[in-house]
Design an enzyme around this catalytic site. Structure first.
Site, mmCIF file in Angstrom:
data_model
loop_
_atom_site.group_PDB
_atom_site.id
_atom_site.type_symbol
_atom_site.label_atom_id
_atom_site.label_comp_id
_atom_site.label_asym_id
_atom_site.label_seq_id
_atom_site.Cartn_x
_atom_site.Cartn_y
_atom_site.Cartn_z
ATOM 1 N N LYS A 265 0.841 -1.206 0.000
ATOM 2 C CA LYS A 265 0.000 0.000 0.000
ATOM 3 C C LYS A 265 0.873 1.252 0.000
ATOM 4 O O LYS A 265 0.580 2.243 -0.670
ATOM 5 C CB LYS A 265 -0.954 -0.024 1.208
ATOM 6 C CG LYS A 265 -2.064 -1.059 1.024
ATOM 7 C CD LYS A 265 -2.836 -1.370 2.297
ATOM 8 C CE LYS A 265 -3.784 -2.550 2.064
ATOM 9 N NZ LYS A 265 -4.429 -3.049 3.280
ATOM 10 N N ASP B 245 -11.262 2.187 3.825
ATOM 11 C CA ASP B 245 -11.547 0.760 3.616
ATOM 12 C C ASP B 245 -13.046 0.532 3.430
ATOM 13 O O ASP B 245 -13.467 -0.538 2.992
ATOM 14 C CB ASP B 245 -11.082 -0.069 4.840
ATOM 15 C CG ASP B 245 -9.692 -0.658 4.634
ATOM 16 O OD1 ASP B 245 -9.281 -0.824 3.468
ATOM 17 O OD2 ASP B 245 -9.028 -0.955 5.652
ATOM 18 N N GLN C 2 -4.685 -2.231 9.491
ATOM 19 C CA GLN C 2 -4.482 -3.533 8.854
ATOM 20 C C GLN C 2 -5.023 -4.656 9.743
ATOM 21 O O GLN C 2 -4.663 -4.746 10.911
ATOM 22 C CB GLN C 2 -2.975 -3.733 8.568
ATOM 23 C CG GLN C 2 -2.660 -4.975 7.770
ATOM 24 C CD GLN C 2 -3.275 -4.966 6.364
ATOM 25 O OE1 GLN C 2 -3.173 -3.998 5.641
ATOM 26 N NE2 GLN C 2 -3.925 -6.049 5.997
#
Ligand code: NAP
Length: 287
Positions: free
Chosen positions: A52, A119, A96
């Protein structure tokens, strides 16, 4: 049969994002900034976060990785997230997953301010997505939609069967395909005779995490098959010692399809651009 080439399409989208970032900068506006929280040192999580970071660099975003020891408490992590929620320099925040067992992932997801939740996991964003309102879409379903749109695949009036009903893939995918005027069927581990459903499908989206699950006799001629699954399987002939397998038995299914995604190189890279698109959108939404 045509391949739905996620590598190529994601490259094109990244070029477009890079141009938009350059325009923002030229206009004296803010450079998009993605922050990622990484707890502990799980190998796969570290790899995902590094990817990322690399993607951000490639398109000209700023990125920050905030690392915490495995032992951080839930309360401490919440305090750190609240600080980032207030930090005007950071546009998008991801935590994460998975988190250590002593931390409640649901609580953490809900602590991220929904306007920074790139997200798309916050209940506010999930609700807005289901209502068809503009919001951050979870990266994988978003990437699949971008792929379908790039290849001008007809969705209206088509039968779409999704295998898998997770919060991050199957469920949001079903909402988005419904919005694209498909007749959607969602199959899961309790569904009987899945082949009876998939054989009737114009579009199949496999997201269950069982390598080579979808076989040729479960697919009708001319179907569009999108393989979300990624499972590492041991492969002693490969340098890394493993290879990546999708949920679709590509060798036998591909000849029957009008379009199909490869694994790797299909949905994976599209998921990565989904996150970048959301981060860019976060900046635009905040003006
Ligand atoms: P997940 O949370 O484990 O969900 C799997 C879903 O599949 C569940 O809904 C489960 O049903 C269903 N399922 C399990 N066994 C089944 C069976 N035999 N028949 C029918 N349905 C079955 O997984 P996920 O996070 O959605 O991920 C799915 C796959 O996509 C994994 O391989 C993952 O690595 C991959 N993935 C790839 C990307 C990408 O970027 N390409 C992104 C995310 C995930 P129940 O609900 O009944 O348990």
């Amino acid at each position: 049969m045509e391949l739905l080439n996620g590598n190529e399409v994601s490259k094109l989208i990244k070029i477009s994002i890079k141009e938009q970032v350059a325009t923002l900068k030229a206009e004296g506006k803010k450079t998009p900034h993605l922050a990622a929280i990484l707890v502990g040192s799980d190998g796969a999580s570290m790899t995902y976060v590094a990817a990322k970071e690399k993607d951000c660099k490639e398109v000209g975003f700023d990125s920050t990785v905030i690392r915490f020891d495995q032992s951080i408490s839930e309360a401490e992590l919440i305090t750190e997230i609240e600080k980032i929620n207030e930090d005007r320099n950071i546009d998008g925040l991801i935590v994460q997953l998975p988190l250590p067992k002593h931390i409640n992932e649901k609580k953490i997801t809900e602590t991220i301010h929904f306007k920074k939740d790139v997200d798309g996991f916050h209940p506010m964003n999930v609700g807005m997505m289901f209502k068809g309102l503009k919001t951050f879409l979870p990266a994988t379903p978003y990437g699949v939609i971008k792929l379908i749109e790039h290849y001008n695949i007809e969705t209206s009036g088509k039968n779409c069967v999704i295998i898998g009903r997770s919060d991050i893939v199957g469920k949001p995918m079903s909402a988005l395909m419904l919005q694209k005027n498909c007749t959607v069927t969602v199959c899961h581990s309790k569904t009987q005779n899945i082949g009876n459903f998939t054989k009737e499908a114009d579009i199949i989206i496999a997201a269950l995490g069982i390598p080579l699950f979808l076989k040729a006799d479960m697919v009708k001629e001319g179907a569009v098959v999108i393989d979300v699954g990624i499972t590492r399987v041991e492969n002693l002939n490969s340098k890394s010692g493993y290879s990546l397998k999708g949920d679709v038995d590509f060798e036998t299914v591909a000849p029957k399809c009008s379009y199909i995604t490869p694994v790797p190189g299909g949905v994976g890279p599209m998921t990565r651009v989904g996150l970048l698109l959301n981060t860019l959108e976060a900046v635009k939404m905040q003006g």
